[in-house]
Design a protein around this motif. Structure first.
Motif, short mmCIF file in Angstrom:
data_model
loop_
_atom_site.label_atom_id
_atom_site.label_comp_id
_atom_site.label_asym_id
_atom_site.label_seq_id
_atom_site.Cartn_x
_atom_site.Cartn_y
_atom_site.Cartn_z
N GLU A 3 53.53 -50.66 16.42
CA GLU A 3 54.60 -51.59 16.71
C GLU A 3 55.95 -50.86 16.78
O GLU A 3 56.29 -50.06 15.90
N GLY A 4 56.69 -51.13 17.83
CA GLY A 4 58.01 -50.52 18.01
C GLY A 4 57.98 -49.15 18.65
O GLY A 4 59.04 -48.57 18.92
N TRP A 5 56.78 -48.61 18.89
CA TRP A 5 56.66 -47.29 19.53
C TRP A 5 56.51 -47.47 21.03
O TRP A 5 55.88 -48.41 21.50
N THR A 6 57.07 -46.55 21.78
CA THR A 6 56.82 -46.48 23.21
C THR A 6 56.15 -45.14 23.50
O THR A 6 56.12 -44.24 22.65
N TYR A 7 55.61 -45.01 24.70
CA TYR A 7 54.94 -43.76 25.09
C TYR A 7 55.47 -43.32 26.44
O TYR A 7 55.58 -44.12 27.37
N LEU A 139 51.34 -35.03 29.73
CA LEU A 139 50.82 -35.58 28.49
C LEU A 139 51.74 -36.66 27.95
O LEU A 139 52.96 -36.58 28.09
N GLU A 140 51.15 -37.67 27.31
CA GLU A 140 51.94 -38.76 26.74
C GLU A 140 52.43 -38.38 25.35
O GLU A 140 51.65 -37.94 24.51
N ILE A 141 53.70 -38.58 25.11
CA ILE A 141 54.28 -38.34 23.80
C ILE A 141 54.73 -39.67 23.20
O ILE A 141 55.36 -40.49 23.88
N PRO A 142 54.40 -39.93 21.93
CA PRO A 142 54.87 -41.16 21.29
C PRO A 142 56.36 -41.07 21.00
O PRO A 142 56.86 -40.01 20.64
N VAL A 143 57.04 -42.18 21.19
CA VAL A 143 58.49 -42.21 20.93
C VAL A 143 58.78 -43.38 19.98
O VAL A 143 59.09 -44.49 20.42
#
Length: 384
Positions: A3-7, A139-143
């Protein structure tokens, strides 16, 4: 997804560039702009400097900004997974990739995320392995929110700090062992205490070496130790190669290491490295000499410390080795090496002190392993 994270794709939050290799005439041991080679990336204090003014460097060379992340992009160094945050504007070599974040609110979060990436999974194979930077940037990084990034970084920083402090303790124990050696026996080169000097062949009941052949390596079997597994004061049994029982038996008939014997690298890059054998099980060897001390004359720990002394090692290699680019110590040459021999009781007292130090080091190493396991677990939790 938390929750609250974007990728995002890595390419959305950073750019990637290649380094530049200046000529040796451009470098000095001090200056304004540091220059890093891949091999020195994690060794603070080993970097060279461009001996020009900063304005000239910025106009002439590829200078990368503070808070960039650098890591190997070519060759075997990719597998080391070394990474470093530039603490100031720097030049890095051509075999280095430079990740330049578009925002630096929490560069440490990006650093920990990329440290969890196994670059071997995105490396193009060939004559020279090469990091696939295009795949890396996809590659996807969590933000997470910035406050959560900071909390994650604080947790990982704390674990990293614990690990580094424990590793520093190991170095302190190593320094203590060296100090005890000098206190008890004096300078081994000058032999200031006037100990009797004998040739190594006179104080060893056996000097031999392992196989000269290249047996097939296996994933399991009998441990097979080579020169790459011997470092000063350490045999890397855990990462050994393996051979069949039949190959081992043939080698072991000639070269049978036992507890307390000294293993001595006699060819290759690690020539002159000595390490006492600390295990009781059988194993085979290649490119390593076996020294079996006469226990009535010399203790294995004393011999290990004597041979690993930097000044003694230089004397041995300069005066007793053969060969050109690839130096080697023949068994006959090893037998001629002079060794000062203090009273056996003094050697045994030294050995007792070293064994006590090794027990403490083993406890610290166990705690390092536990802390590293926890660190890796938390890295996986946040980033995998």
């Amino acid at each position: 997804m938390r929750e609250g994270w974007t990728y995002k794709k890595l390419g959305e939050v950073a750019n990637i560039k290649s380094g530049y290799t200046p000529s040796s005439s451009d470098l000095s041991d001090s200056g304004v702009i540091p220059y890093f080679k891949v091999g020195d990336m994690n060794n603070v204090g080993n970097e060279k400097y461009l001996h020009y003014t900063s304005s000239f460097v910025n106009e002439t060379f590829k200078t990368f900004p503070q808070n960039s992340i650098v890591f190997p992009k070519n060759g075997a160094a990719i597998a080391t997974n070394k990474k470093r945050i530039l603490k100031q504007s720097s030049v890095v070599d051509l075999n280095t990739a430079v990740l330049i974040p578009t925002q630096t609110e929490n560069i440490e979060f990006l650093y920990y995320w990329i440290s969890n990436i196994d670059f071997r999974d995105i490396t193009r194979r060939g004559t020279i392995p090469t990091l696939d930077t295009k795949t890396l940037m996809l590659l996807e990084i969590p933000v997470p929110p910035l406050s959560e990034q900071q909390r994650i970084v604080s947790e990982l920083d704390l674990l990293s700090s614990i690990i580094e402090k424990k590793k520093a303790q190991l170095k302190e124990y190593d320094a203590l062992a060296q100090s005890i050696f000098y206190d008890m026996f004096g300078d081994p080169v000058t032999n200031e205490k006037g100990w009797e000097v004998k040739k190594l062949g006179e104080v060893c009941k056996k000097i031999t070496d392992g196989t000269h052949d290249t047996p097939q390596r296996l994933e399991k079997g009998v441990k097979f130790i080579t020169g790459k597994h011997i470092r000063p004061f350490l045999v890397d049994y855990d990462n050994s190669d393996y051979v069949t029982e039949e190959v081992h038996k043939e080698i072991f008939q000639r070269c049978n290491p036992e507890l307390g014997d000294v293993l001595y690298t006699n060819i290759g890059a690690g020539i002159g490295n000595a390490a006492i054998n600390s295990v009781e099980y059988e194993f085979s060897m290649k490119n390593v000499a076996l020294l079996k001390p006469l226990r009535s004359n010399v203790n294995g720990y004393y011999l290990e410390f004597y041979l690993n002394n930097d000044k003694i090692k230089t004397i041995i290699i300069d005066n007793y080795s053969n060969g050109g680019a690839q130096k080697f110590l023949s068994l006959k040459s090893i037998a001629k090496i002079p060794v000062s021999i203090p009273p056996l009781s003094l050697q045994q007292s030294f050995a007792s002190k070293i064994e006590a130090i090794e027990r403490q080091k083993a406890l610290i190493q166990q705690s390092i392993t536990e802390a590293e396991t926890l660190f890796n677990s938390r890295m996986d939790y946040w980033f995998s």
